[in-house]
Design an enzyme around this catalytic site. Structure first.
Site, PDB file in Angstrom:
ATOM      1  N   THR A  89       0.817  -1.214   0.000  1.00  0.00           N
ATOM      2  CA  THR A  89       0.000   0.000   0.000  1.00  0.00           C
ATOM      3  C   THR A  89       0.850   1.263   0.000  1.00  0.00           C
ATOM      4  O   THR A  89       0.544   2.234  -0.697  1.00  0.00           O
ATOM      5  CB  THR A  89      -0.958   0.001   1.211  1.00  0.00           C
ATOM      6  OG1 THR A  89      -1.856  -1.099   1.090  1.00  0.00           O
ATOM      7  CG2 THR A  89      -1.741   1.301   1.293  1.00  0.00           C
ATOM      8  N   PRO A 132      -4.556  12.088  -5.422  1.00  0.00           N
ATOM      9  CA  PRO A 132      -3.855  10.802  -5.475  1.00  0.00           C
ATOM     10  C   PRO A 132      -4.788   9.602  -5.382  1.00  0.00           C
ATOM     11  O   PRO A 132      -4.578   8.589  -6.056  1.00  0.00           O
ATOM     12  CB  PRO A 132      -2.892  10.858  -4.283  1.00  0.00           C
ATOM     13  CG  PRO A 132      -3.467  11.875  -3.366  1.00  0.00           C
ATOM     14  CD  PRO A 132      -4.149  12.878  -4.235  1.00  0.00           C
ATOM     15  N   SER A 138      -6.996  -0.562  -6.293  1.00  0.00           N
ATOM     16  CA  SER A 138      -6.610  -0.797  -4.908  1.00  0.00           C
ATOM     17  C   SER A 138      -5.142  -1.207  -4.918  1.00  0.00           C
ATOM     18  O   SER A 138      -4.640  -1.707  -5.926  1.00  0.00           O
ATOM     19  CB  SER A 138      -7.458  -1.917  -4.297  1.00  0.00           C
ATOM     20  OG  SER A 138      -6.887  -2.408  -3.100  1.00  0.00           O
ATOM     21  N   SER A 139      -4.468  -1.013  -3.808  1.00  0.00           N
ATOM     22  CA  SER A 139      -3.110  -1.560  -3.683  1.00  0.00           C
ATOM     23  C   SER A 139      -3.130  -3.069  -3.875  1.00  0.00           C
ATOM     24  O   SER A 139      -2.192  -3.662  -4.409  1.00  0.00           O
ATOM     25  CB  SER A 139      -2.519  -1.238  -2.311  1.00  0.00           C
ATOM     26  OG  SER A 139      -2.504   0.144  -2.075  1.00  0.00           O
ATOM     27  N   ASN A 140      -4.249  -3.681  -3.450  1.00  0.00           N
ATOM     28  CA  ASN A 140      -4.331  -5.142  -3.442  1.00  0.00           C
ATOM     29  C   ASN A 140      -4.353  -5.748  -4.838  1.00  0.00           C
ATOM     30  O   ASN A 140      -4.006  -6.919  -5.007  1.00  0.00           O
ATOM     31  CB  ASN A 140      -5.562  -5.590  -2.662  1.00  0.00           C
ATOM     32  CG  ASN A 140      -5.463  -5.254  -1.191  1.00  0.00           C
ATOM     33  OD1 ASN A 140      -4.421  -4.805  -0.720  1.00  0.00           O
ATOM     34  ND2 ASN A 140      -6.538  -5.455  -0.459  1.00  0.00           N
ATOM     35  N   HIS A 187      31.383 -40.119 -10.209  1.00  0.00           N
ATOM     36  CA  HIS A 187      31.742 -40.232  -8.785  1.00  0.00           C
ATOM     37  C   HIS A 187      33.131 -39.632  -8.517  1.00  0.00           C
ATOM     38  O   HIS A 187      33.817 -40.055  -7.582  1.00  0.00           O
ATOM     39  CB  HIS A 187      31.732 -41.698  -8.317  1.00  0.00           C
ATOM     40  CG  HIS A 187      30.409 -42.380  -8.490  1.00  0.00           C
ATOM     41  ND1 HIS A 187      29.453 -42.407  -7.505  1.00  0.00           N
ATOM     42  CD2 HIS A 187      29.886 -43.053  -9.549  1.00  0.00           C
ATOM     43  CE1 HIS A 187      28.389 -43.076  -7.933  1.00  0.00           C
ATOM     44  NE2 HIS A 187      28.627 -43.479  -9.182  1.00  0.00           N
ATOM     45  N   SER A 199      46.423 -14.448  -4.722  1.00  0.00           N
ATOM     46  CA  SER A 199      46.822 -14.566  -3.327  1.00  0.00           C
ATOM     47  C   SER A 199      47.650 -13.361  -2.920  1.00  0.00           C
ATOM     48  O   SER A 199      48.428 -12.829  -3.712  1.00  0.00           O
ATOM     49  CB  SER A 199      47.638 -15.847  -3.115  1.00  0.00           C
ATOM     50  OG  SER A 199      48.155 -15.893  -1.807  1.00  0.00           O
ATOM     51  N   LYS A 235      50.049 -17.105  -7.869  1.00  0.00           N
ATOM     52  CA  LYS A 235      48.832 -17.910  -7.762  1.00  0.00           C
ATOM     53  C   LYS A 235      47.674 -17.205  -8.463  1.00  0.00           C
ATOM     54  O   LYS A 235      47.477 -16.003  -8.311  1.00  0.00           O
ATOM     55  CB  LYS A 235      48.473 -18.137  -6.296  1.00  0.00           C
ATOM     56  CG  LYS A 235      47.409 -19.197  -6.071  1.00  0.00           C
ATOM     57  CD  LYS A 235      47.258 -19.485  -4.567  1.00  0.00           C
ATOM     58  CE  LYS A 235      46.363 -20.688  -4.314  1.00  0.00           C
ATOM     59  NZ  LYS A 235      44.988 -20.448  -4.747  1.00  0.00           N
ATOM     60  N   GLU A 246      33.915 -19.045  -8.930  1.00  0.00           N
ATOM     61  CA  GLU A 246      33.529 -18.883  -7.531  1.00  0.00           C
ATOM     62  C   GLU A 246      32.407 -17.862  -7.392  1.00  0.00           C
ATOM     63  O   GLU A 246      31.463 -18.047  -6.612  1.00  0.00           O
ATOM     64  CB  GLU A 246      34.746 -18.455  -6.714  1.00  0.00           C
ATOM     65  CG  GLU A 246      35.824 -19.534  -6.626  1.00  0.00           C
ATOM     66  CD  GLU A 246      37.167 -19.019  -6.143  1.00  0.00           C
ATOM     67  OE1 GLU A 246      38.081 -19.845  -5.970  1.00  0.00           O
ATOM     68  OE2 GLU A 246      37.303 -17.787  -5.941  1.00  0.00           O
TER      69      GLU A 246
END
Length: 487
Positions: free
Chosen positions: A120, A150, A159-161, A208, A338, A344, A351
């Protein structure tokens, strides 16, 4: 747009956006007067919300207000066409709505996500901003609610709903079509391009996390592309549920205070304005009492997140090394990895995409739980759902773009390592199983592993396989099937 029978109306002025004022001005609502910043278009209810819900830094996404601009514009056009709203009021409201849609009034939509669960306050925020901007365009006094109110004018028949879930659907569809799907499509196209170039590069498969039979690099990458293609289709399928709009149901789905046919006309106008196939929801009680369509739509984003985690994790496993890992893939070196280990480099884009996907899964939990919290004719957990959905769509889109550009696109193969794994694999023995039987083939593999010999040496030493039979049978390039399907 002004009609001939509006001769006595105020003239619409061509005024730039902005209020040249300092200090505060008095605005009012049904509960009384409130002081608001004089250079803002919002009114009393927006100011009350800023006071009562100043929680964290989570602001209602601007995409919601842009979508709401379409809703208010469509309603004004439909109301004016039916002579419920004078043409001159329509023109002023439409002008303010267009500015909202374009993002030109973003600074005047400051509310927090954490507010009333029906939305609302956000509905009143746009009602007040559009009203005051329209008043300004008509030469009136800001805060007077004259000649544009408004509630009575901007919110006519609404309605806001019913309008907030409508804005949720519009914002979500636009986000899917304009932001998310293009980014995912470009990512999958790049993966397919790389896969096509590597269809003849034979490598060892893994199940696996253990050695398995061969496939090609291209087949492996096409597997990833297939996951993304399926995710795209799921998103499109779930998107269809967002085309049903609640607008016209007003407070609880009955359409009280909205004229007959209003819902269908507004939905048709929204389809025209946005270029999306929006329609009026056939069951307004379901559309307003639940948010199931949003739950299903976000679940499709979770599905994309699942696929992205699989792909990113596969890539960083395959790129592990460079000396002591699998080292089949060579990812681009984008930045030092790193602060203590010189030289590295880490799989940072992989990631990042995994973390993005984890956040999307968290958002999905919030969306699903919020979706379960409908009570009777209203679900009052809407703001957290649309905030979560738009956040997920945005970070998925940005993540796919960066992942494609700074990881997938520049990834190369370590062909020597790939070849060495194929030559050293014991699981090639699978091709011997139909020739000498599963048990005999298993004993050869076990012997090679125990003695640290090659498969060829162990097979010939077993006396069950000649050199000629081994060389005719154990051909990795013949084990990968014919093409993508492996037929």
């Amino acid at each position: 747009m002004t009609s001939a029978n509006d001769a006595s109306h105020p003239e619409l002025l061509d005024l730039p956006i902005g209020i040249s004022a300092s200090g505060s001005r008095e605005e009012f609502d049904s509960m009384g007067s409130v002081e608001v910043p004089a250079d803002r278009y919002w009114g009393a209810q927006t100011q009350r919300s800023l006071l009562h819900f100043d929680i964290g830094g989570d602001r209602m996404p601007k995409e919601v207000y842009h979508a709401y601009g379409y809703v208010k514009k469509a309603c004004a056009l439909v109301n004016a066409k039916a002579d419920r709203l004078p043409g001159w009021k329509r023109d002023a409201i439409v002008r303010a709505c267009d500015e909202t849609i374009k993002g030109q009034l973003d600074d005047h939509y400051p509310l927090f996500v954490w507010q009333t669960g029906s939305g609302t306050q956000s509905n009143m925020n746009i009602n007040e901003v559009v009203s005051n901007r329209a008043i300004q365009l008509l030469g009136g006094a800001l805060g007077s609610q004259k000649p544009i109110g408004p509630n009575d004018d901007v919110n006519m028949g609404q309605s806001s709903n019913d309008t907030f879930p409508t804005a949720m659907h519009i914002a979500s569809v636009i986000s899917i079509d304009s932001v998310l799907l293009p980014a995912v499509e470009r990512l999958v196209e790049m993966i397919e391009k790389k896969a096509n170039g590597w269809l003849d590069v034979v490598k060892i498969g893994r199940t696996h996390l253990e050695d398995a039979v061969p496939l090609t690099v291209g087949q492996e990458w096409y597997g990833w592309a297939g996951q993304l293609r399926a995710a795209i289709e799921d998103i499109k399928l779930a998107r269809a549920g967002l085309y049903d709009l609640a607008v016209g149901g007003t407070a609880i789905g009955t359409g009280l205070n909205a004229p007959k046919g209003f819902s269908g006309e507004v939905a048709a106008k929204l389809a025209e304005l946005t270029g999306k196939p929006f329609v009026t929801a056939p069951n307004k009680f379901a559309a307003q009492g639940s948010l199931d369509a949003m739950v299903r739509a976000h679940a499709s984003l979770r599905g994309l997140a699942v696929a992205l985690i699989k792909i990113a994790n596969d890539m960083r496993w395959l790129a592990s090394g460079p000396r002591c890992g699998l080292a089949e893939l060579v990812l681009p070196s984008n930045e030092p990895g790193s602060s203590i280990m010189p030289g590295k480099v880490n799989p940072t884009q992989c990631e990042a995409i995994v973390m993005i996907a984890i956040r999307v899964m968290g958002n999905d939990t919030a969306v699903a739980f919020a979706g379960s919290q409908g009570n009777f004719e209203l679900n009052a957990m809407r703001p957290v759902i649309i905030d979560s959905f738009l956040h997920s769509a945005r970070i998925l889109a940005d993540g796919c773009h960066k992942f494609r550009r700074f990881s997938v696109e520049e990834t190369q193969l370590n062909t020597e390592k790939i070849k060495a794994y194929v030559e050293g694999s014991v699981m090639l023995v699978t091709a011997l199983s139909p020739v000498i039987g599963y048990q005999n083939a298993a004993h050869i593999a076990e012997k090679a592993i125990a003695d640290g010999t090659t498969l060829r040496e162990a097979a010939i030493a077993s006396g069950r396989v000649s050199q000629e039979l081994f060389d005719q049978t154990i051909r990795p390039s013949d084990m990968v099937g014919e093409g993508l399907a492996g037929a």
